[in-house]
Design a protein around this motif. Structure first.
Motif, PDB file in Angstrom:
ATOM      1  N   GLU A 190       0.856  -1.192   0.000  1.00 56.52           N
ATOM      2  CA  GLU A 190       0.000   0.000   0.000  1.00 56.52           C
ATOM      3  C   GLU A 190       0.884   1.231   0.000  1.00 56.52           C
ATOM      4  O   GLU A 190       1.940   1.242   0.636  1.00 56.52           O
ATOM      5  N   GLU A 191       0.459   2.251  -0.731  1.00 54.54           N
ATOM      6  CA  GLU A 191       1.147   3.537  -0.677  1.00 54.54           C
ATOM      7  C   GLU A 191       0.163   4.630  -1.066  1.00 54.54           C
ATOM      8  O   GLU A 191      -0.739   4.392  -1.866  1.00 54.54           O
ATOM      9  N   PRO A 192       0.320   5.815  -0.475  1.00 55.81           N
ATOM     10  CA  PRO A 192      -0.634   6.889  -0.769  1.00 55.81           C
ATOM     11  C   PRO A 192      -0.521   7.348  -2.218  1.00 55.81           C
ATOM     12  O   PRO A 192       0.568   7.357  -2.795  1.00 55.81           O
ATOM     13  N   ILE A 193      -1.651   7.727  -2.779  1.00 56.12           N
ATOM     14  CA  ILE A 193      -1.664   8.266  -4.143  1.00 56.12           C
ATOM     15  C   ILE A 193      -1.515   9.771  -4.018  1.00 56.12           C
ATOM     16  O   ILE A 193      -2.198  10.396  -3.218  1.00 56.12           O
ATOM     17  N   GLN A 194      -0.560  10.343  -4.745  1.00 54.56           N
ATOM     18  CA  GLN A 194      -0.246  11.753  -4.553  1.00 54.56           C
ATOM     19  C   GLN A 194      -0.048  12.466  -5.879  1.00 54.56           C
ATOM     20  O   GLN A 194       0.212  11.835  -6.904  1.00 54.56           O
ATOM     21  N   GLY A 195      -0.118  13.799  -5.802  1.00 55.65           N
ATOM     22  CA  GLY A 195       0.205  14.657  -6.938  1.00 55.65           C
ATOM     23  C   GLY A 195      -0.674  14.379  -8.138  1.00 55.65           C
ATOM     24  O   GLY A 195      -1.874  14.136  -8.011  1.00 55.65           O
ATOM     25  N   GLU A 196      -0.066  14.382  -9.328  1.00 54.13           N
ATOM     26  CA  GLU A 196      -0.827  14.219 -10.559  1.00 54.13           C
ATOM     27  C   GLU A 196      -1.473  12.841 -10.669  1.00 54.13           C
ATOM     28  O   GLU A 196      -2.421  12.655 -11.424  1.00 54.13           O
ATOM     29  N   PHE A 197      -1.006  11.886  -9.878  1.00 54.49           N
ATOM     30  CA  PHE A 197      -1.571  10.538  -9.926  1.00 54.49           C
ATOM     31  C   PHE A 197      -2.968  10.465  -9.301  1.00 54.49           C
ATOM     32  O   PHE A 197      -3.674   9.484  -9.468  1.00 54.49           O
ATOM     33  N   GLU A 198      -3.361  11.523  -8.582  1.00 53.66           N
ATOM     34  CA  GLU A 198      -4.728  11.585  -8.055  1.00 53.66           C
ATOM     35  C   GLU A 198      -5.746  11.550  -9.195  1.00 53.66           C
ATOM     36  O   GLU A 198      -6.886  11.145  -9.006  1.00 53.66           O
ATOM     37  N   LEU A 199      -5.299  11.933 -10.393  1.00 53.07           N
ATOM     38  CA  LEU A 199      -6.152  11.899 -11.582  1.00 53.07           C
ATOM     39  C   LEU A 199      -6.598  10.459 -11.909  1.00 53.07           C
ATOM     40  O   LEU A 199      -7.753  10.244 -12.277  1.00 53.07           O
ATOM     41  N   ILE A 200      -5.701   9.488 -11.724  1.00 47.97           N
ATOM     42  CA  ILE A 200      -6.102   8.105 -12.044  1.00 47.97           C
ATOM     43  C   ILE A 200      -7.104   7.578 -11.023  1.00 47.97           C
ATOM     44  O   ILE A 200      -7.956   6.770 -11.348  1.00 47.97           O
ATOM     45  N   SER A 201      -7.012   8.081  -9.803  1.00 49.21           N
ATOM     46  CA  SER A 201      -7.978   7.710  -8.776  1.00 49.21           C
ATOM     47  C   SER A 201      -9.352   8.307  -9.095  1.00 49.21           C
ATOM     48  O   SER A 201     -10.375   7.610  -9.036  1.00 49.21           O
ATOM     49  N   ALA A 202      -9.375   9.573  -9.471  1.00 50.22           N
ATOM     50  CA  ALA A 202     -10.640  10.231  -9.823  1.00 50.22           C
ATOM     51  C   ALA A 202     -11.261   9.575 -11.059  1.00 50.22           C
ATOM     52  O   ALA A 202     -12.477   9.382 -11.129  1.00 50.22           O
TER      53      ALA A 202
END
Length: 191
Positions: free
Chosen positions: A112-124
């Motif tokens: 597990e690792e936090p999703i950060q920065g521009e990668f929050e776009l793949i989560s959204a």
């Protein structure tokens, strides 16, 4: 690490740790295998189909648990699998019943690792994908859109890629290459 014998079920789909997949089983041999899994005779592993393979899947598979089942109107069985642990097939044999049994060795799951920065776009984007595909979303009681590994693995399960390409990404030591790939894919379609 010790090896373990597992019953093997294969489809042209991917199931990774913490992922969920609904399958329909018709074959009496597969129904008996599921009964044996419930009786604790052996664990179950799910493999991504490999055309003309022996065994009929790639060697990287996922040990899974049956978390739900329903008998359908046509007397077939619908089961929901949840991925638990990645394992590697060392050897496999087809039983007289037609069911495959595999000798497996545990592999490392992505951390597990936090999703950060521009990668929050793949989560959204994954959240939007689930809104458009409620049947998939309904399989999950909890979504972990804040976890880069969870999000990356869900994308690998749903992206329309060749199985061999999915295999290259899932065999990386962590989710970073998958995150980069998905981000580039989303950006290329946003232009």
């Amino acid at each position: 690490m010790r090896t373990q014998e597992m019953a093997l079920i294969t489809r042209d789909a991917l199931l990774l740790p913490d992922g969920r997949l609904e399958l329909r089983l018709v074959s009496p041999n597969h129904l008996k295998m599921i009964a044996d899994v419930y009786k604790g005779k052996y664990p179950l592993a799910f493999g991504m189909l490999k055309a003309n393979g022996n065994p009929p899947c790639y060697s990287s598979v996922t040990q899974c648990e049956i978390i739900d089942f329903n008998q359908l109107d046509d007397n077939s069985l619908s089961i929901v699998l949840e991925g638990k642990q990645r394992v590697k097939i060392l050897s496999a044999a087809r039983q007289r019943s037609g069911v495959w049994m595999a000798r497996t060795l545990p592999s490392c799951n992505w951390s597990e690792e936090p999703i950060q920065g521009e990668f929050e776009l793949i989560s959204a984007a994954l959240e939007q994908f689930y809104e458009v595909n409620p049947d998939l979303f309904e399989l999950y009681s909890n979504v972990h859109l804040e976890d880069a590994s969870w999000v990356s693995q869900r994308w690998l399960e749903v992206l329309p890629l060749y199985n061999k390409d999915k295999l290259k990404l899932m065999n990386q030591p962590d989710c970073h290459q998958t995150m980069e790939f998905v981000l580039e894919l989303i950006k290329s379609h946003a232009d």
